[in-house]
Write an enzyme that holds these catalytic residues in place. Structure first.
Site, PDB file in Angstrom:
ATOM      1  N   GLY A  39      10.717  -9.124  41.134  1.00  0.00           N
ATOM      2  CA  GLY A  39      11.883  -9.104  40.253  1.00  0.00           C
ATOM      3  C   GLY A  39      12.748 -10.314  40.499  1.00  0.00           C
ATOM      4  O   GLY A  39      12.589 -10.999  41.521  1.00  0.00           O
ATOM      5  N   CYS A  94       6.468  -8.836  46.581  1.00  0.00           N
ATOM      6  CA  CYS A  94       7.597  -9.761  46.495  1.00  0.00           C
ATOM      7  C   CYS A  94       8.930  -9.010  46.560  1.00  0.00           C
ATOM      8  O   CYS A  94       9.251  -8.452  47.591  1.00  0.00           O
ATOM      9  CB  CYS A  94       7.446 -10.605  45.238  1.00  0.00           C
ATOM     10  N   TYR A  95       9.686  -8.932  45.465  1.00  0.00           N
ATOM     11  CA  TYR A  95      10.947  -8.182  45.533  1.00  0.00           C
ATOM     12  C   TYR A  95      10.682  -6.741  45.979  1.00  0.00           C
ATOM     13  O   TYR A  95      11.462  -6.162  46.740  1.00  0.00           O
ATOM     14  CB  TYR A  95      11.658  -8.184  44.170  1.00  0.00           C
ATOM     15  N   HIS A 103       2.252 -12.994  45.126  1.00  0.00           N
ATOM     16  CA  HIS A 103       1.888 -12.228  43.919  1.00  0.00           C
ATOM     17  C   HIS A 103       0.365 -12.106  43.799  1.00  0.00           C
ATOM     18  O   HIS A 103      -0.287 -13.031  43.335  1.00  0.00           O
ATOM     19  CB  HIS A 103       2.462 -12.913  42.677  1.00  0.00           C
ATOM     20  N   GLU A 134      -1.178 -10.409  41.676  1.00  0.00           N
ATOM     21  CA  GLU A 134      -1.547 -10.138  40.277  1.00  0.00           C
ATOM     22  C   GLU A 134      -1.811 -11.401  39.464  1.00  0.00           C
ATOM     23  O   GLU A 134      -2.387 -11.320  38.387  1.00  0.00           O
ATOM     24  CB  GLU A 134      -0.465  -9.276  39.604  1.00  0.00           C
ATOM     25  N   ASP A 179      -4.987  -7.654  16.194  1.00  0.00           N
ATOM     26  CA  ASP A 179      -4.157  -6.538  16.645  1.00  0.00           C
ATOM     27  C   ASP A 179      -3.897  -5.533  15.535  1.00  0.00           C
ATOM     28  O   ASP A 179      -4.092  -4.329  15.708  1.00  0.00           O
ATOM     29  CB  ASP A 179      -2.818  -7.053  17.181  1.00  0.00           C
ATOM     30  N   LYS A 191      -4.366  -8.647  25.047  1.00  0.00           N
ATOM     31  CA  LYS A 191      -5.232  -9.049  23.938  1.00  0.00           C
ATOM     32  C   LYS A 191      -6.710  -8.768  24.201  1.00  0.00           C
ATOM     33  O   LYS A 191      -7.413  -8.246  23.339  1.00  0.00           O
ATOM     34  CB  LYS A 191      -5.049 -10.560  23.718  1.00  0.00           C
TER      35      LYS A 191
END
Ligand code: XMP
Length: 514
Positions: free
Chosen positions: A53, A80-81, A170, A172, A228, A370
């Protein structure tokens, strides 16, 4: 379906990537804002991840994880945060005000842990991506250090008994090459969750959710011809059949031949009622003289709703408006699930819509990326020619014409775009590129053609590779390809006498120019 893994969002711009990596590991996962997590926590998740964050834990009013997170007896991973607040809440100490550590770093593993299974042994180095300002100065009781880095002595910490873990980097993002493995270890090895989630499971869940939300109401779905909205329409049709009517709005901002293609493709392939609304006059009149990108987006969002209202009245009114809104659309407009996040652009699917709308929104894809939507399209049996199409934004060519929009400029842009895409297809590159398009700049430059002087517009070409639209790299065309396109554009499109290729990545650029 109860999500076995909950991600508590503290407002990081990459929170969605955590969910994505966990789902890639075959485990369903949902994101909830840290301050609206009570209901989800009460459902009994089997593992919890605390996101990064933008705050420092020392800022007044900075967010904290609900106490339940640490009382449920399930594994917790703070990123992290998330690591900082976990540390502070469990009796450790965190110092703020440090110079931000941003970018690539190497961690050195100093003790084995199931979290780092499959990575190197003790003393081995592992590249990771850092982005933080706070620093842990004392780890909480019961924790030990698993890995360090030059600037972060507590880069990975663990309390193996309680299955609490903290990572300062991170895992991710793709810049942490083996970050996916870390998240997979956490949900499968540590939390013991079976990897059974896939697009078939998502489809079933989404259909049930649509039926529950819509009941016996009538739904209209704006079709743009992009992946989409097509996937959303077919999914909705499976869920609610004839309660759905699709509307294709010709905004006057479409690419060459697009309207005909979409209408014939949809009417040809599917038995879904489709209204074709010709509204270009209205859109272009409302956009006259407007240059500001956000104003353009808001005008277009409102015009869409006016058309939907008008058209839906023809079929007896509609209670819901369905859209193919995706995760990246959501996170960049407002935070995906209500948490704090900065507005980059008001996508017409979300932020560009007027605050007061008669219809309620149905957005069955708003939690998907996506490539997940493409996988869902395949699961629904959509033809590959549809599923593989490059994304095309709701506001259409309006955001590829910086400055004022005129019919003349639109015509020039359409011709340029067609030539560019033709060349890309002929070179066999279409499927290697996430998205390619031409932009007509509001700049005229001097040129010479034959014996004469020209004073015409500059055309910028954009082509990027990406997996989800959240980050992107420019596509490295051969120079000979660019030269060929440039020659064709200047020779064949009246109004263009100069061509540039955009080599900006995202970030710091965005994919579209506005
Ligand atoms: P940006 O420009 O934000 O684009 O990097 C990321 C992806 O989103 C598409 N895009 C939109 N799609 N409505 C949409 O449906 C919009 O308002 C919108 N704006 C951008 C863009 O084409 C790219 O694929």
């Amino acid at each position: 379906m109860v999500a076995p893994v909950l991600v508590l969002d503290f407002g990081s711009q990459v929170t969605q990537l955590i969910a994505r990596r966990v789902r890639e590991a075959g485990v369903y996962c949902e994101i909830v804002p840290f301050n609206k997590a009570d209901a989800a926590l009460a459902e009994g998740p089997r593992a919890i991840i605390l996101s990064g964050g933008p705050c420092s834990v020392h800022e007044e009013g900075s967010p904290r994880a609900p106490q339940a997170v640490f009382d449920l007896g399930v594994p917790v991973l703070g990123i992290c945060y998330g690591e900082m607040t976990m540390c502070e809440q469990l009796g450790g100490a965190v110092e703020g005000g440090h110079a931000r550590e941003f970018g690539r770093a190497d961690i050195v593993i100093c003790k084995g842990s199931p979290l780092l299974d499959g990575l190197g042994d003790a003393k081995s180095h592992e590249p990771v991506w850092m982005s933080h300002g706070d620093k842990i100065t004392a780890i909480p009781p019961g924790f030990h250090i698993v890995a360090t880095s030059e600037n972060s002595p507590n880069a990975v910490i663990a309390n193996e008994e309680r299955r609490f873990y903290g990572v300062q980097f991170h895992p991710e993002v793709v810049h942490t090459p083996r970050g996916s493995q870390i998240l997979k270890n956490f949900v499968i090895k540590i939390a013991g969750i079976e990897p059974t989630w896939n697009m078939h499971a998502f489809k079933e869940k989404a259909i049930a959710k649509i039926r529950e939300q819509v009941g016996t109401g009538r739904v209209i779905c704006g079709l743009s011809g992009g992946v989409d909205s097509s996937v959303a329409a077919v999914l909705l049709h499976e869920a609610i059949g004839d309660q759905l009517t699709c509307i294709f709005v010709d905004t006057g901002l479409m690419r060459a031949g697009e309207s005909e293609e979409v209408v014939s493709l949809f009417r040809g392939h599917y038995n879904i009622p489709l209204l074709h609304a010709e509204a270009s006059e209205m859109f272009l009149t409302e956009l006259e003289g407007v240059s500001d990108p956000e104003k353009k987006r808001k005008i277009i969002g409102k015009a869409f709703i006016d058309v939907f209202d008008y058209e839906s009245a023809k079929v007896g009114g509609a209670d819901f408006l369905a859209q193919g809104t995706l995760y990246p659309d959501v996170i960049e407009s407002v935070s995906a699930t209500g948490g704090p996040s900065v507005t980059i652009k008001s996508h017409h699917n979300v932020g560009g819509l007027p605050a007061h709308m008669k219809m309620k929104l149905v957005e069955p894809l708003r939690e998907l990326f996506k490539d997940e939507v493409r996988a869902l399209g395949r699961e629904l049996g959509l033809p590959e020619s549809f599923v593989g199409r490059h994304p095309f934004p709701g506001p259409g060519l309006a955001i590829r014409l910086p400055g004022e929009i005129t019919r003349e400029k639109l015509e020039i842009l359409r011709k340029a775009d067609t030539i560019y895409l033709d060349e890309i297809r002929q070179a066999g590159l279409y499927d290697k590129i996430w998205q390619a398009f031409a932009v007509l700049l509001p700049v005229k430059t001097v040129g010479v053609m034959g014996d004469g002087r020209t004073y015409d517009f500059v055309c910028a070409l954009r082509a990027v590779t990406s997996t989800d639209g959240m980050t992107a790299d420019y596509y490295p065309f051969e120079h000979s390809f660019l030269a060929r396109v440039s020659t064709r554009l200047v020779n064949e499109v009246k109004g263009i006498n100069r061509v540039c290729y955009d080599i900006t990545s995202k970030p710091p650029g965005t994919i579209e120019w506005e």
